[in-house]
Motif scaffolding. Structure first.
Motif, mmCIF file in Angstrom:
data_model
loop_
_atom_site.group_PDB
_atom_site.id
_atom_site.type_symbol
_atom_site.label_atom_id
_atom_site.label_comp_id
_atom_site.label_asym_id
_atom_site.label_seq_id
_atom_site.Cartn_x
_atom_site.Cartn_y
_atom_site.Cartn_z
ATOM 1 N N THR A 49 -2.858 -10.015 -1.910
ATOM 2 C CA THR A 49 -2.875 -9.470 -0.698
ATOM 3 C C THR A 49 -3.459 -7.904 -0.604
ATOM 4 O O THR A 49 -3.554 -7.618 0.800
ATOM 5 C CB THR A 49 -1.856 -9.996 0.315
ATOM 6 O OG1 THR A 49 -0.842 -8.905 0.097
ATOM 7 C CG2 THR A 49 -1.407 -11.329 0.213
ATOM 8 N N MET A 50 -3.138 -7.354 -1.430
ATOM 9 C CA MET A 50 -3.488 -5.927 -1.271
ATOM 10 C C MET A 50 -4.863 -5.412 -1.053
ATOM 11 O O MET A 50 -5.854 -5.977 -1.928
ATOM 12 C CB MET A 50 -2.864 -5.044 -2.556
ATOM 13 C CG MET A 50 -1.282 -5.164 -2.670
ATOM 14 S SD MET A 50 -0.356 -4.808 -0.867
ATOM 15 C CE MET A 50 -1.008 -2.961 -0.891
ATOM 16 N N PRO A 51 -5.270 -4.489 -0.405
ATOM 17 C CA PRO A 51 -6.604 -4.096 -0.120
ATOM 18 C C PRO A 51 -7.133 -3.605 -1.695
ATOM 19 O O PRO A 51 -6.499 -2.859 -2.321
ATOM 20 C CB PRO A 51 -6.513 -3.019 0.915
ATOM 21 C CG PRO A 51 -5.562 -3.394 1.529
ATOM 22 C CD PRO A 51 -4.434 -3.748 0.694
ATOM 23 N N VAL A 133 1.361 -12.376 7.870
ATOM 24 C CA VAL A 133 0.834 -11.828 9.223
ATOM 25 C C VAL A 133 1.355 -10.540 9.972
ATOM 26 O O VAL A 133 0.976 -10.083 10.899
ATOM 27 C CB VAL A 133 1.371 -12.803 10.377
ATOM 28 C CG1 VAL A 133 0.588 -14.306 10.045
ATOM 29 C CG2 VAL A 133 2.976 -13.029 10.545
ATOM 30 N N SER A 134 2.445 -9.999 9.264
ATOM 31 C CA SER A 134 3.070 -8.708 9.482
ATOM 32 C C SER A 134 2.859 -7.454 9.005
ATOM 33 O O SER A 134 2.422 -6.210 9.263
ATOM 34 C CB SER A 134 4.420 -8.937 9.636
ATOM 35 O OG SER A 134 4.994 -9.858 10.639
ATOM 36 N N ALA A 135 2.541 -7.638 7.592
ATOM 37 C CA ALA A 135 2.341 -6.530 6.457
ATOM 38 C C ALA A 135 0.749 -5.975 6.801
ATOM 39 O O ALA A 135 0.018 -7.001 6.909
ATOM 40 C CB ALA A 135 2.604 -6.927 5.407
ATOM 41 N N LYS A 136 0.530 -4.808 6.560
ATOM 42 C CA LYS A 136 -0.884 -4.459 6.246
ATOM 43 C C LYS A 136 -1.500 -4.682 5.034
ATOM 44 O O LYS A 136 -1.314 -4.271 4.358
ATOM 45 C CB LYS A 136 -0.769 -2.983 6.771
ATOM 46 C CG LYS A 136 -2.261 -2.290 6.792
ATOM 47 C CD LYS A 136 -2.276 -0.446 6.854
ATOM 48 C CE LYS A 136 -3.694 -0.157 7.082
ATOM 49 N NZ LYS A 136 -3.679 1.332 7.316
ATOM 50 N N SER A 137 -2.167 -5.849 5.215
ATOM 51 C CA SER A 137 -2.761 -6.350 4.133
ATOM 52 C C SER A 137 -4.083 -7.316 4.348
ATOM 53 O O SER A 137 -4.297 -7.231 5.509
ATOM 54 C CB SER A 137 -1.686 -7.307 3.415
ATOM 55 O OG SER A 137 -1.350 -8.552 4.082
ATOM 56 N N LEU A 138 -4.383 -7.938 3.303
ATOM 57 C CA LEU A 138 -5.449 -8.631 3.483
ATOM 58 C C LEU A 138 -5.315 -10.049 4.061
ATOM 59 O O LEU A 138 -6.027 -10.807 4.415
ATOM 60 C CB LEU A 138 -6.498 -9.024 2.105
ATOM 61 C CG LEU A 138 -6.876 -7.643 1.361
ATOM 62 C CD1 LEU A 138 -7.409 -8.188 0.051
ATOM 63 C CD2 LEU A 138 -8.111 -7.311 2.414
#
Length: 537
Positions: A49-51, A133-138
């Motif tokens: 899920t990390m950019p 849905v909450s973390a800053k991720s892909l």
């Protein structure tokens, strides 16, 4: 992540040091149960899920983490391919969707365990979905395409039951729970390694795994090698049994010729990213077999920047489309190894499938007439760009395109750009005319249009703003009537064929080159290897 020559040599050294075939029965058994994959790219994170996550990272996560559900697979000809029309439980034993499409109920598989042996709980599932849905991720942006946007939508309703609530009956809500980003995480372990600044343990999970999938991480050397060991407790497969291979070694070997040589010599078992020019040779080798499967959820294209003149004029785009030497490019760029998306002869789409062959053929007289109608009978000058990483296929395409467009008065300057520069210019909408490729994880027709032909965002390759397409895509997304949905999709395809914001060229094959005794390879929507399906005969 850049892989240096030193890292490549380290990977080869590790490959050479791995167990080899020999006369010793134990050694032979170890080799038989070990799969060696050589890849051109590298796994740069254990958290998909990390950019910036690579496709190789997506593929690894499918084997290390479970999702709540998974796509099925089907035989097409002699080969296995994913089947997004069949969704089965994975970490969820079963699921139901309410008659109004607003509630998805998921029942956790009993006795499921994390890799550390602790039980999987419904609270872990809730935490994992909240993180998505909450973390800053892909994951957050992907989940939005299924109307999954808020932790309040995920409700624990029993010791092993969770409900997903929707405001509208989104066609792809359930499918989004099967994508690489939808990982189910051991929340107790993740929380133990979270911080106040990083409540979702994103930093820790980049180099550590907290899953329940078919394989565990034995070692991880970013850009060089990943070694996996089989999870004996994993029973989530279609056959309810652990995977066949006890050990999987994934090596980064950047040079395609070296990968081909390793497969041919039997020092590696499988590679999926060789050059098309090497495949014909490999097919002739008696110890090697090739599974060639068109990438059914992808497409290679030539895009126009519809915001910039002269490509803001549909007549100009139609003229260029009529001048393109499709057959010649198909043979020169990918040696005909794929499914053409040109050459159809229809005025009304014969089906609502997408991508499908479009009514595009070379007709230089028509191209000249269209340029005249556009007020550009004398032609014009433009640039045609492609990324260095795609040079093997894009260079012959560009040369043929330049020659053909010159015949109708269009002068083309070819720009070969570093991958990062092309990606940046594409995102900033500064490329006038270029080639690239797209792949939709969720290959529903409306989703292709929503993703690639609407909104001011990165994947709208042509920067196209057609109000009717936007209206139809948004309507089809929540359409419950099957007949109405088909009509909406058919109209979108017709508008695309008439307006030509981009030119659909082909779906290249995924060519999986492997040892002849490897069976079960499946073409997956994320275009990587699913080790869970593989066996050695």
């Amino acid at each position: 992540m850049t892989v240096t020559r030193r890292q490549s040599l380290m990977g080869l050294a590790a490959l050479a040091a791995a167990p080899a075939l020999g006369s010793d029965p134990a050694s032979a058994q170890t080799r038989a149960e070990t799969l060696r994959l050589v890849a051109g790219g590298s796994v740069n994170t254990l958290d998909p899920t990390m950019p910036g996550s690579t496709r190789e990272a997506f593929g690894l996560s499918m084997n290390v983490y479970d999702r709540l559900v998974a796509f099925g697979r089907k035989k097409v000809g002699d080969h296995w391919v994913f089947d997004n029309t069949q969704i089965r439980g994975e970490l969820a034993e079963r699921f139901e969707t309410s008659a109004d499409g607003l509630t998805i109920t998921l029942h956790l598989r009993p006795n499921a365990k994390w890799h550390d042996g602790s039980p999987v709980t419904i609270e872990d599932v809730k935490w994992s979905l909240d993180r998505a849905v909450s973390a800053k991720s892909l994951a957050a942006s992907q989940f939005q395409t299924g109307s999954l946007t808020s932790p309040e939508q995920f409700r624990i309703t029993g010791p092993s039951t969770l409900e997903v609530k929707l405001d509208k009956p989104d066609r792809l809500a359930l499918s989004n729970l099967a994508v690489p980003y939808a990982i189910m995480i051991n929340s107790k372990l993740a929380k133990a390694n979270a911080t106040e600044e990083d409540p979702w343990a994103q930093k820790w999970l980049q180099s550590n795994a907290a899953g329940s999938g078919a394989y565990k991480i034995e070692s991880f050397r970013p850009g060089v090698q990943v070694i996996l060991t089989r999870n004996e407790d994993w029973k989530n497969g279609a056959e309810g049994a652990p995977a066949f291979f006890r050990r999987v070694i994934i090596q980064t070997v950047p040079e395609a010729a070296t990968r081909a040589n390793l497969i041919e010599k039997g020092d590696a078992d499988l590679s999926i990213d060789l050059q098309a020019s090497d495949i014909a040779t490999m097919e002739k080798r008696p110890q090697v077999k090739v599974a060639s499967i068109p990438q059914s959820n992808g497409f290679t294209h030539i895009s126009f920047n519809t915001r910039l003149p002269p490509f803001d004029n549909p007549k100009v785009r139609q003229a260029v489309a009529a001048a393109i030497p499709y057959e010649e490019m198909f043979k020169a760029a990918i040696f005909g190894r794929g499914r053409p998306l040109f050459g159809a002869d229809w005025s009304t789409p014969p089906s609502t499938d997408f991508p499908q062959p479009m009514p595009l053929k070379q007709d230089l007289a028509k191209a000249k007439a269209l340029l005249a109608e556009a007020g550009m009978a004398g032609g014009f000058s433009t640039t045609f760009s492609f990324a260095t990483g795609n040079a093997a296929t894009a260079e012959p395409m560009a040369a043929l395109l330049q020659e053909a467009l010159g015949k109708v008065g269009i002068k083309v300057e070819i720009q070969k750009l570093p991958d990062a520069q092309l990606n940046t210019l594409q995102a900033e909408k500064k490329l006038a005319f270029y080639t690239d490729a797209g792949t939709a994880w969720l290959p529903a027709t409306y989703y292709f249009f929503y993703l690639y032909f609407t909104r001011d965002q990165r994947w709208n390759f042509a920067s196209w703003n057609n109000p009717r397409i936007t209206e139809l895509a948004n309507k089809a997304r929540f359409e419950r009537d099957a007949v109405a949905y088909e009509a909406e999709c058919q109209e979108m395809i017709s508008i695309l064929a008439e307006q030509v914001p981009l030119v659909m060229l082909w779906q290249p094959n995924m060519d999986a080159v492997m040892n002849r005794n490897i069976d079960g390879f499946t073409y997956q929507f994320y275009r990587q290897v699913d080790f869970r399906d593989l066996k050695r005969t």
